[in-house]
Design an enzyme around this catalytic site. Structure first.
Site: not given
Length: 185
Positions: A47, A50
């Site tokens: 991600c 993230c």
């Protein structure tokens, strides 16, 4: 062996000067056990957002909550790899960020949906800690988070349906919009 991962993650955090505790299925319940406030980023290794928020959380942890044994810690878990934890907390998108408050059950975790800046994250955490402290019984309010290692290592698994506390989310949104006094102690 189960608690080796908890001890190892704390030691790695101390040695590398990293202030975000890395969680997994072996240590999640020992860290998020209701004895402290824990701001958790549920992430996935693939991600991009993230990865972008990781240094921001580390900054918040270093500047606002530097004590790994303190009353408030920041943590992250790869909920894609740790599917059981992700399912347990209803994680459907990455990153999902939740604040687990001291003395409160997991079901009352508060979702962070605000702007992902160090200033806003720190204000969000402090705001809800202050709200929570005002409503906690004295025995829990004054309980030290620096509990004996045996207490930290207990596996206090709490399962159940995840529920959003709409009143707290509404108060946060009002706070961030300026409807509340933004000065925090």
């Amino acid at each position: 062996m189960k608690y080796f991962h908890l001890i190892a993650s704390i030691i790695v955090s101390l040695v590398t000067a990293e202030r975000v505790i890395h969680l997994n299925s072996d240590n999640f319940d020992a860290v998020v056990d209701g004895t402290r406030n824990v701001f958790v980023k549920f992430e996935a290794s693939w991600c991009g957002p993230c990865k972008r928020i990781a240094p921001i959380l580390d900054q918040v942890a270093r500047e606002s909550f530097p004590n790994l044994n303190g009353d408030t810690v920041l943590a992250a878990i790869d909920a894609d790899a740790e599917e059981e934890i992700g399912e347990r907390f209803g994680i459907e998108a990455f990153p999902t960020i939740k604040l687990f408050l001291k003395g409160r059950p997991h079901e009352e975790a508060i979702d962070f949906t605000g702007e992902r800046s160090a200033k806003n994250i720190a204000a969000f955490i402090k705001h809800y800690i202050n709200l929570n402290l005002a409503s906690l019984p004295e025995d829990i309010k004054n309980e030290s988070p620096a509990v004996p290692l045996t207490k930290i290592l207990e596996d206090l698994a709490r399962v159940g349906p995840r529920a959003r506390n709409n009143e707290l989310v509404t108060n946060y949104n009002l706070f961030m919009s300026g409807a509340f006094d933004k000065s925090l102690n």
